[in-house]
Design an enzyme around this catalytic site. Structure first.
Site, PDB file in Angstrom:
ATOM      1  CE  LYS A   1      45.246-131.773  34.308  1.00 56.50           C
ATOM      2  NZ  LYS A   1      44.875-130.346  34.038  1.00 56.50           N
TER       3      LYS A   1
ATOM      4  CB  CYS B   1      41.714-131.651  17.373  1.00 59.01           C
ATOM      5  SG  CYS B   1      40.250-132.653  17.736  1.00 59.01           S
TER       6      CYS B   1
ATOM      7  CD  GLU C   1      47.160-129.309  16.771  1.00 62.09           C
ATOM      8  OE1 GLU C   1      45.982-129.667  16.629  1.00 62.09           O
ATOM      9  OE2 GLU C   1      47.903-129.764  17.668  1.00 62.09           O
TER      10      GLU C   1
END
Length: 483
Positions: free
Chosen positions: A174, A283, A383
């Site tokens: 996915k 990231c 974050e």
């Protein structure tokens, strides 16, 4: 309006329940396509196709699997311009970045693992005391699930799929529902490369419906996921009691530690990239900058004007440094953090939504630098995943390490110093899965990739990925010796 489709059992198909989601172009805010709002029914259809294909694919000679993956790499490389344009429009990133990084890396992932599987070896141990020999088989797991994020769409989608297929598994995958376009193209290349029907199945949809159905399916043996830490924790709660193998590559709040003895010019140029590449939506971006106090004022005097000079614009515009962030919702999240500068620090530049004349409804955020005085604030601990960095001075090596490690995350870190002894000391002491010294995002696909603490579980890359997607089986044979 164009409709993207699921790719199941070698064919494109509509979602079983006929439900669709809107897809948007971040640069303009316009609706671009409809994508399947798949659910457990579609996942079950994909699983059945993968299960049917597994016995043959798992026994397909390694050389054949290798050849198909390398052909797939060639087809992606041949369509570089088309795929890069689609990626840039779908994600909002500059076309130059998609052309130079995203699509070449997607091709390289298939090529690397196509070659790596031919070198993946097992072990044997002879025990003369008991006249026996042990050898280890590395066998594919079966049907596995791969769920990838929106920030590097085809790049990270292929990073998971390629080793899974190379090892002999079949896949239910996915992509992010926010950036589905290049993943939707992949089925066509699979058919052209000769990948048998059912070996790779691509199901579009939202995480709580399609993603959760993959995670909780009892027949899917492993989950490889890249995304947010909160989602990763939810996946673990579902999958761990089912004894599935898990690889979770999660969030990061990475330190960029700059010592006074660094190569200042190189550090400056690389730090601009490590702060704001892909609108800060990587990231591995160095979102917490710590600068030794001897050069702190000099750094601010040069870095802030350089940040202000970065050009922001639509993804297909020439000469831009930053594009749009991926969605309106994500833009609003980023701006909620920049608003904290008033209470948690000092805003040195940026902090606001930008109105681009040629694309007034796009999702643009000015590159932002916020000066802070402590690590114990939301700007330092959470974050943000956008074009936002904090900066803070430090005095000593020990203080730098304490500041760098004072977060829940531990994905990567960057260290700038000309002192080789310090580079080793600091690298060993940093709580991070990846440390770059005097460089950033310098990747070798043979090396392990992943983080510690809240940044994830397991490692991707090289033989680590092939080990994850296989199960070791030890076989012991005792033999008779001549007497």
């Amino acid at each position: 309006m164009e409709k993207l489709q699921n790719f199941i059992d070698g064919k494109y198909c509509d979602p079983i329940d006929g439900q669709w989601l809107d897809n948007y172009v971040p640069s303009t805010g316009e609706r671009s396509q409809l994508i399947p709002a798949s659910n457990a029914k579609d996942v079950e259809q994909a699983y059945k196709a993968a299960k049917k294909a597994f016995p043959t694919w798992s026994q397909t000679p390694i050389e054949t699997r290798s050849s198909i993956l390398i052909k797939l790499a060639d087809l992606i490389a041949a369509d570089l311009d088309k795929l890069a344009k689609a990626e840039a429009l779908d994600n909002g990133k500059p076309l130059a970045l998609a052309t130079k990084v995203d699509i070449p890396r997607a091709s390289a992932n298939f090529r690397f693992f196509g070659n790596a599987i031919t070198q993946f070896a097992s072990e044997a141990h002879e025990n003369l005391a008991s006249d026996s020999i042990n050898f280890t088989l590395r066998q594919p797991l079966g049907v596995v699930g791969c769920i990838s994020p929106w920030n590097l769409p085809l790049y990270l989608f292929s990073w998971k799929i390629a080793p899974a297929l190379a090892a002999g598994n079949t896949v239910v995958a996915k992509p992010s529902e926010i950036t589905p376009v290049t993943a939707a193209f992949l089925g066509k290349y699979c058919n052209e490369a000769g990948l048998p029907a059912g070996v790779l199945n691509i199901v579009h949809g939202k995480g709580p419906e399609a993603g959760q159905a993959i995670v909780e399916h009892p027949g899917i043996k492993a989950i490889s996921f890249t995304g947010g830490t909160t989602t990763g924790a939810a996946i673990a709660r579902t999958a761990a009691p089912m004894f599935k193998k898990l690889s979770l590559e999660l969030g990061g709040k990475n330190p960029n530690i700059i010592f006074a003895d660094c190569d200042f010019e190189k550090m400056l140029q690389v730090s601009l990239k490590s702060s704001f590449a892909n609108q800060g939506q990587i990231c591995l971006c160095g979102s917490r900058i710590f600068v030794q106090e001897e050069i702190y004022e000099k750094f601010k005097a040069v870095f802030i004007p350089a940040v202000k000079a970065l050009k922001v614009g639509p993804s297909l515009a020439a000469g831009i440094d930053l594009g749009a962030v991926v969605s309106k919702q994500h833009m609003e999240k980023i701006l909620s953090y920049t608003a904290l500068a008033e209470s948690e620090g000092k805003l040195l530049c940026g902090g606001q939504q930008l109105q681009i004349k040629e694309a007034p409804n796009g999702y643009y955020v000015a590159p932002t630098v916020i000066e802070v005085g402590t690590t114990q604030c939301r700007l330092q601990q959470e974050e943000i995943f956008g074009p936002v960095v904090t900066i803070m001075p430090f005095k000593t090596e020990e203080e730098a390490l304490a500041l760098a490690n004072d977060v829940p995350y531990g994905l990567s870190a960057t260290v700038w110093t000309s002192n080789i002894d310090r580079s080793i000391r600091v690298s060993k002491a940093l709580e991070a899965g990846i440390v770059w010294v005097n460089t950033w995002l310098n990747r070798d696909l043979r090396t392990p990739f992943g983080g510690v603490k809240a940044s994830g579980v397991g490692r991707e890359g090289g033989f680590e990925a092939l080990r994850f997607f296989t199960e070791p089986k030890n076989i012991c044979i005792q033999y008779k010796t001549n007497t």
